[in-house]
Design a protein around this motif. Structure first.
Motif, PDB file in Angstrom:
ATOM      1  N   ASP A 135       0.833  -1.106   0.015  1.00 35.58           N
ATOM      2  CA  ASP A 135      -0.125   0.098  -0.057  1.00 35.58           C
ATOM      3  C   ASP A 135       0.667   1.138   0.056  1.00 35.58           C
ATOM      4  O   ASP A 135       2.030   1.360   0.561  1.00 35.58           O
ATOM      5  CB  ASP A 135      -1.052   0.112   1.114  1.00 35.58           C
ATOM      6  N   TRP A 136       0.243   2.232  -0.624  1.00 36.53           N
ATOM      7  CA  TRP A 136       1.430   3.538  -0.563  1.00 36.53           C
ATOM      8  C   TRP A 136       1.247   4.333   0.506  1.00 36.53           C
ATOM      9  O   TRP A 136       2.524   4.852   0.826  1.00 36.53           O
ATOM     10  CB  TRP A 136       0.500   4.305  -1.725  1.00 36.53           C
ATOM     11  N   PRO A 137       0.365   4.444   1.414  1.00 40.01           N
ATOM     12  CA  PRO A 137       0.543   5.108   2.788  1.00 40.01           C
ATOM     13  C   PRO A 137       1.895   4.717   3.388  1.00 40.01           C
ATOM     14  O   PRO A 137       2.645   5.335   4.082  1.00 40.01           O
ATOM     15  CB  PRO A 137      -0.729   5.104   3.404  1.00 40.01           C
ATOM     16  N   THR A 138       1.780   3.173   3.659  1.00 42.73           N
ATOM     17  CA  THR A 138       2.832   2.663   4.482  1.00 42.73           C
ATOM     18  C   THR A 138       4.258   2.875   3.802  1.00 42.73           C
ATOM     19  O   THR A 138       5.101   3.477   4.521  1.00 42.73           O
ATOM     20  CB  THR A 138       2.766   1.031   4.785  1.00 42.73           C
ATOM     21  N   PHE A 139       4.280   2.828   2.425  1.00 45.67           N
ATOM     22  CA  PHE A 139       5.601   2.934   1.772  1.00 45.67           C
ATOM     23  C   PHE A 139       5.986   4.417   1.944  1.00 45.67           C
ATOM     24  O   PHE A 139       7.104   4.840   2.321  1.00 45.67           O
ATOM     25  CB  PHE A 139       5.247   2.546   0.334  1.00 45.67           C
ATOM     26  N   PHE A 140       5.045   5.383   1.651  1.00 45.38           N
ATOM     27  CA  PHE A 140       5.517   6.773   1.717  1.00 45.38           C
ATOM     28  C   PHE A 140       5.816   7.505   2.834  1.00 45.38           C
ATOM     29  O   PHE A 140       6.814   8.170   3.220  1.00 45.38           O
ATOM     30  CB  PHE A 140       4.261   7.744   1.167  1.00 45.38           C
ATOM     31  N   ALA A 141       5.323   6.923   4.145  1.00 45.74           N
ATOM     32  CA  ALA A 141       5.551   7.231   5.587  1.00 45.74           C
ATOM     33  C   ALA A 141       7.008   6.696   5.850  1.00 45.74           C
ATOM     34  O   ALA A 141       7.997   7.375   6.052  1.00 45.74           O
ATOM     35  CB  ALA A 141       4.708   6.682   6.399  1.00 45.74           C
ATOM     36  N   ALA A 142       7.312   5.338   5.617  1.00 42.03           N
ATOM     37  CA  ALA A 142       8.622   4.715   5.977  1.00 42.03           C
ATOM     38  C   ALA A 142       9.651   5.161   5.280  1.00 42.03           C
ATOM     39  O   ALA A 142      10.853   5.223   5.672  1.00 42.03           O
ATOM     40  CB  ALA A 142       8.210   3.402   5.929  1.00 42.03           C
ATOM     41  N   TYR A 143       9.411   5.383   3.755  1.00 38.16           N
ATOM     42  CA  TYR A 143      10.654   5.581   3.005  1.00 38.16           C
ATOM     43  C   TYR A 143      10.716   6.880   2.280  1.00 38.16           C
ATOM     44  O   TYR A 143      11.761   7.268   1.640  1.00 38.16           O
ATOM     45  CB  TYR A 143      10.662   4.649   1.836  1.00 38.16           C
ATOM     46  N   ARG A 144       9.856   7.716   2.349  1.00 37.31           N
ATOM     47  CA  ARG A 144       9.848   9.253   1.827  1.00 37.31           C
ATOM     48  C   ARG A 144       9.572  10.272   2.564  1.00 37.31           C
ATOM     49  O   ARG A 144       9.654  11.553   2.285  1.00 37.31           O
ATOM     50  CB  ARG A 144       8.680   9.149   0.324  1.00 37.31           C
ATOM     51  N   ILE A 145       9.071   9.995   3.832  1.00 34.68           N
ATOM     52  CA  ILE A 145       9.149  11.203   5.030  1.00 34.68           C
ATOM     53  C   ILE A 145       9.766  10.958   6.071  1.00 34.68           C
ATOM     54  O   ILE A 145      10.731  11.776   6.337  1.00 34.68           O
ATOM     55  CB  ILE A 145       7.620  11.346   5.304  1.00 34.68           C
ATOM     56  N   GLU A 146       9.828   9.828   6.696  1.00 35.31           N
ATOM     57  CA  GLU A 146      10.540   9.788   7.981  1.00 35.31           C
ATOM     58  C   GLU A 146      11.955   9.654   7.990  1.00 35.31           C
ATOM     59  O   GLU A 146      12.560  10.466   8.861  1.00 35.31           O
ATOM     60  CB  GLU A 146       9.954   8.326   8.811  1.00 35.31           C
ATOM     61  N   PRO A 147      12.816   9.038   7.126  1.00 33.01           N
ATOM     62  CA  PRO A 147      14.124   9.287   7.166  1.00 33.01           C
ATOM     63  C   PRO A 147      14.890  10.744   6.915  1.00 33.01           C
ATOM     64  O   PRO A 147      15.464  10.961   7.599  1.00 33.01           O
ATOM     65  CB  PRO A 147      14.408   8.317   5.841  1.00 33.01           C
ATOM     66  N   TYR A 148      13.955  11.505   6.046  1.00 35.54           N
ATOM     67  CA  TYR A 148      14.425  12.804   6.007  1.00 35.54           C
ATOM     68  C   TYR A 148      13.992  13.612   6.980  1.00 35.54           C
ATOM     69  O   TYR A 148      14.799  14.622   7.143  1.00 35.54           O
ATOM     70  CB  TYR A 148      13.806  13.368   4.742  1.00 35.54           C
ATOM     71  N   VAL A 149      12.957  13.491   7.775  1.00 33.39           N
ATOM     72  CA  VAL A 149      12.396  14.051   8.902  1.00 33.39           C
ATOM     73  C   VAL A 149      13.584  13.802   9.935  1.00 33.39           C
ATOM     74  O   VAL A 149      14.191  14.930  10.596  1.00 33.39           O
ATOM     75  CB  VAL A 149      10.898  13.999   9.257  1.00 33.39           C
TER      76      VAL A 149
END
Length: 290
Positions: A135-149
């Motif tokens: 699913d997109w929300p799990t992927f986007f949170a884990a690999y496109r938001i959280e590491p950069y925050v």
């Protein structure tokens, strides 16, 4: 002989006569047979391999013009040189329709890398991890938001209260994401600088960070830094999507700030400054509009 000329010779089999810098670690190299190629030094480990795999994946069905890959190794990528031209309304509309067709080719999963591409890829100067998700929300949170925050917090760009704004976005992503979508075949870094208006009258896509993702992400990237003739690109895209029986949701524009979080956070992690403020504003907009 310079390294960029040697790379061009190695992957084309032609003698290189001249190399001219065209920005960053890229060079336009003239070959003895009169052709030009572009040689690019990868920004990090696996970068050349990732870009080569992305270009080949995007070119698989010929939906959107992309440079031909002549060869690559751990350091260098050698691709077709594309002469530049001027934008036109018709080329912009064709790009929109072609981008829609590309997205509809799909991907095995959200976060899947192109075939032959490494999981540890790059977007510009920033590392970018691709891991398949259902699913997109799990992927986007884990690999496109959280590491950069986390990177921005470590650099003092966000305090705890500001970081918690992004935490709330991640928690609410299943509802903020809109209707469920199948994974699309994304360019992944479709800002205006990676849309090349060519002398053949077409719009080409260059410098991908390709992966399986949400089609609205590419559209949000087109908005981020201002693309010439964007309204015509979108017009072509929306028409093609409707004709294919997969129209964009009526509220897709409300999610532009959400989909812009990744490039803004990536820029903040690399360059700091105003990008951190823009990232926070986009997160707040995503929460307010969702």
């Amino acid at each position: 002989m310079s390294a960029e000329r040697a790379a061009a010779e190695r992957f084309t089999g032609q003698r290189a006569t001249r190399a001219q810098p065209i920005g960053g670690e890229a060079f336009a190299v003239t070959l003895a047979d009169g052709r030009k190629v572009v040689t690019k030094r990868g920004q990090g480990r696996g970068a050349a391999t990732a870009e080569a795999a992305g270009l080949r994946w995007l070119a698989e069905y010929g939906d959107v013009p992309t440079p031909e890959v002549h060869g690559w190794d751990e350091e260098w990528l050698v691709i077709q040189h594309v002469s530049t031209g001027v934008p036109s309304t018709s080329a912009a509309e064709r790009l929109g329709r072609r981008l829609c067709a590309l997205h509809r080719r799909g991907a095995p999963a959200f976060g899947s890398a192109p075939p032959g591409g490494p999981a540890d890829a790059w977007m510009g100067l920033a590392p970018m991890r691709n891991e398949p998700h259902g699913d997109w929300p799990t992927f986007f949170a884990a690999y496109r938001i959280e590491p950069y925050v986390r990177s921005c917090v470590d650099k003092g760009l966000f305090d705890q209260a500001q970081a918690e704004v992004f935490d709330r976005v991640c928690e609410r992503l299943p509802e903020l994401a809109g209707p469920a979508e199948p994974p699309a075949r994304l360019h992944g870094d479709a800002w205006s600088g990676n849309v090349l208006w060519a002398s053949d009258g077409e719009a080409w896509l260059i410098d991908p960070a390709a992966h399986g993702g949400h089609r609205e992400t590419d559209l949000a990237m087109l908005h981020l830094f201002g693309l010439t003739s964007l309204q015509y690109v979108l017009g072509g895209y929306l028409e093609a999507a409707a004709d294919a029986g997969a129209p964009l949701p009526a509220d897709w524009r409300d999610r532009i700030p959400l989909h812009q979080l990744f490039p803004l956070l990536m820029h903040a992690a690399v360059f700091g400054g105003g990008y951190a403020r823009q990232s926070l504003a986009a997160a707040e907009d995503a929460l307010r509009l969702g």
